[in-house]
Design an enzyme around this catalytic site. Sequence first.
Site, PDB file in Angstrom:
ATOM      1  N   SER A 102       0.813  -1.212   0.000  1.00  0.00           N
ATOM      2  CA  SER A 102       0.000   0.000   0.000  1.00  0.00           C
ATOM      3  C   SER A 102       0.852   1.271   0.000  1.00  0.00           C
ATOM      4  O   SER A 102       1.589   1.534  -0.937  1.00  0.00           O
ATOM      5  CB  SER A 102      -0.960  -0.031   1.191  1.00  0.00           C
ATOM      6  N   ASP A 241      -2.601   6.525  -3.533  1.00  0.00           N
ATOM      7  CA  ASP A 241      -1.407   5.910  -2.957  1.00  0.00           C
ATOM      8  C   ASP A 241      -0.959   4.748  -3.826  1.00  0.00           C
ATOM      9  O   ASP A 241      -1.512   4.506  -4.899  1.00  0.00           O
ATOM     10  CB  ASP A 241      -1.643   5.490  -1.503  1.00  0.00           C
ATOM     11  N   ASP A 243      -1.232   1.584  -3.958  1.00  0.00           N
ATOM     12  CA  ASP A 243      -2.121   0.520  -4.442  1.00  0.00           C
ATOM     13  C   ASP A 243      -3.515   1.035  -4.778  1.00  0.00           C
ATOM     14  O   ASP A 243      -4.405   0.246  -5.099  1.00  0.00           O
ATOM     15  CB  ASP A 243      -2.193  -0.639  -3.445  1.00  0.00           C
ATOM     16  N   ASP A 245      -5.978   2.542  -3.050  1.00  0.00           N
ATOM     17  CA  ASP A 245      -7.160   2.505  -2.188  1.00  0.00           C
ATOM     18  C   ASP A 245      -7.279   3.738  -1.301  1.00  0.00           C
ATOM     19  O   ASP A 245      -8.201   3.840  -0.489  1.00  0.00           O
ATOM     20  CB  ASP A 245      -7.209   1.226  -1.350  1.00  0.00           C
TER      21      ASP A 245
END
Length: 447
Positions: A102, A241, A243, A245
């Site tokens: 992430s 960000d 990833d 989400d």
Amino acid sequence: MKEKKYFGTDGIRGKVGVPPITADFMLKLGWAAGRVFANEGHGFVLVGKDTRISGYMFESALEAGLTAAGVDTRLLGPMPTPGIAYLTRTLRAQAGIVISASHNPYYDNGIKFFSVQGTKLPDEIEKKIEGYIDSPMTTVESSELGKAKRVDDAAGRYIEFCKGTIPTSMDFNGMRIVVDCANGATYHIAPHVFSEVGAEVVSIGVDPDGLNINEECGATKPDKLVAAVQAYRADLGIALDGDGDRLIMVDHKGEIVDGDELIYIIAKSRLKSGHLTGPVIGTLMTNLGMEHALKDLSVPLFRANVGDRYVLEMMTNKQGILGGENSGHIICLDRTTTGDGIVAALQVLAEIHVTGKSLHELKSGMQKYPQVLINVKTAEKINPDTHEGLQKSVKDAEKKLGNTGRVLLRSSGTEPLIRVMVEGSNETLVNELAQYLADQVRNAIGA
């Protein structure tokens, strides 16, 4: 039920090369997950990743483990976490596996799973997987080995889904947007989404090299986006960000609009259109200003523990459709099953289109309380909730704030940190108390 050994609040995450984030563990994890999924029924498992360099290694290891367990694999390549959740659901996969850390730096990585419903795996399934991890690895007969294929149209499918979360009649022609993809998994997706709904898009953070994911860019470091919005005289900026989400936005004045303010804008929009059901779900970190602004709209706010899985659990229990965190995890359950930065951004753009107001005007209905967050790195793990000295310090700080603020000390679920948060109406006092508590944490851990 016993505590889980490997899975944390957001899957398994850590530094690459340090157990359990190693190639041999990922091989075993793939096999263990494959055994569990094979026992649950027939089907295939999707595997996607972000852009960090270690993703290639872990993708291969997971594929080998799943194959050894007799499970077919569909490889998605670089794909946002919410995109993997969506494809797991629509392709009717048994599960989706995300290789991502992430918002963490490139030298970290992690694994999380999605169920066929596009939601996080239940605890009991994660515990079954852990049970196999600690068992000797075996391989099915050669005739029963799994097969692996690439899904060539994964990005296109997800782009069309994102666009479908707002009315097709909405055209953002004439709007200039800067989109920062954090050199992460949205680099080949987000610019297409926003340009295909009519906006003029300036893209930054779209040149991943395996090492620059989240590096001084994206939702956790929006300074470059602020500068780009001002340099290009854009109407707004969108920061995702690594990833995809999380979402943070920047208005035309260069002011950062965080997750709390964005949730408020979406909540007000849904309320006005008659589509807001249930309460809004925030977290322990949600700003008091959001709570008060929602109260003025007669919309209740409930606070979950920090972490999108806890927000989602409470949303389900309270039958809410909107929730999230000030860090930018925003869940619109009336559109998708998990936090999705691109989808959340589109909901905000839709409200700008409907009202004719700027992002700056839309956020002005909520006045944030001054809030200071200090992250204190820890070599050893301590629980601030049970540490007698820290609890005394917290009570001292709360006494000074009175009824005009809040104090929160908590251990991060994803990094070796203790987060110190102080919030209140008196900015000077808030800063003083945050520094005081951070010093108390450093003293407690011997830093």
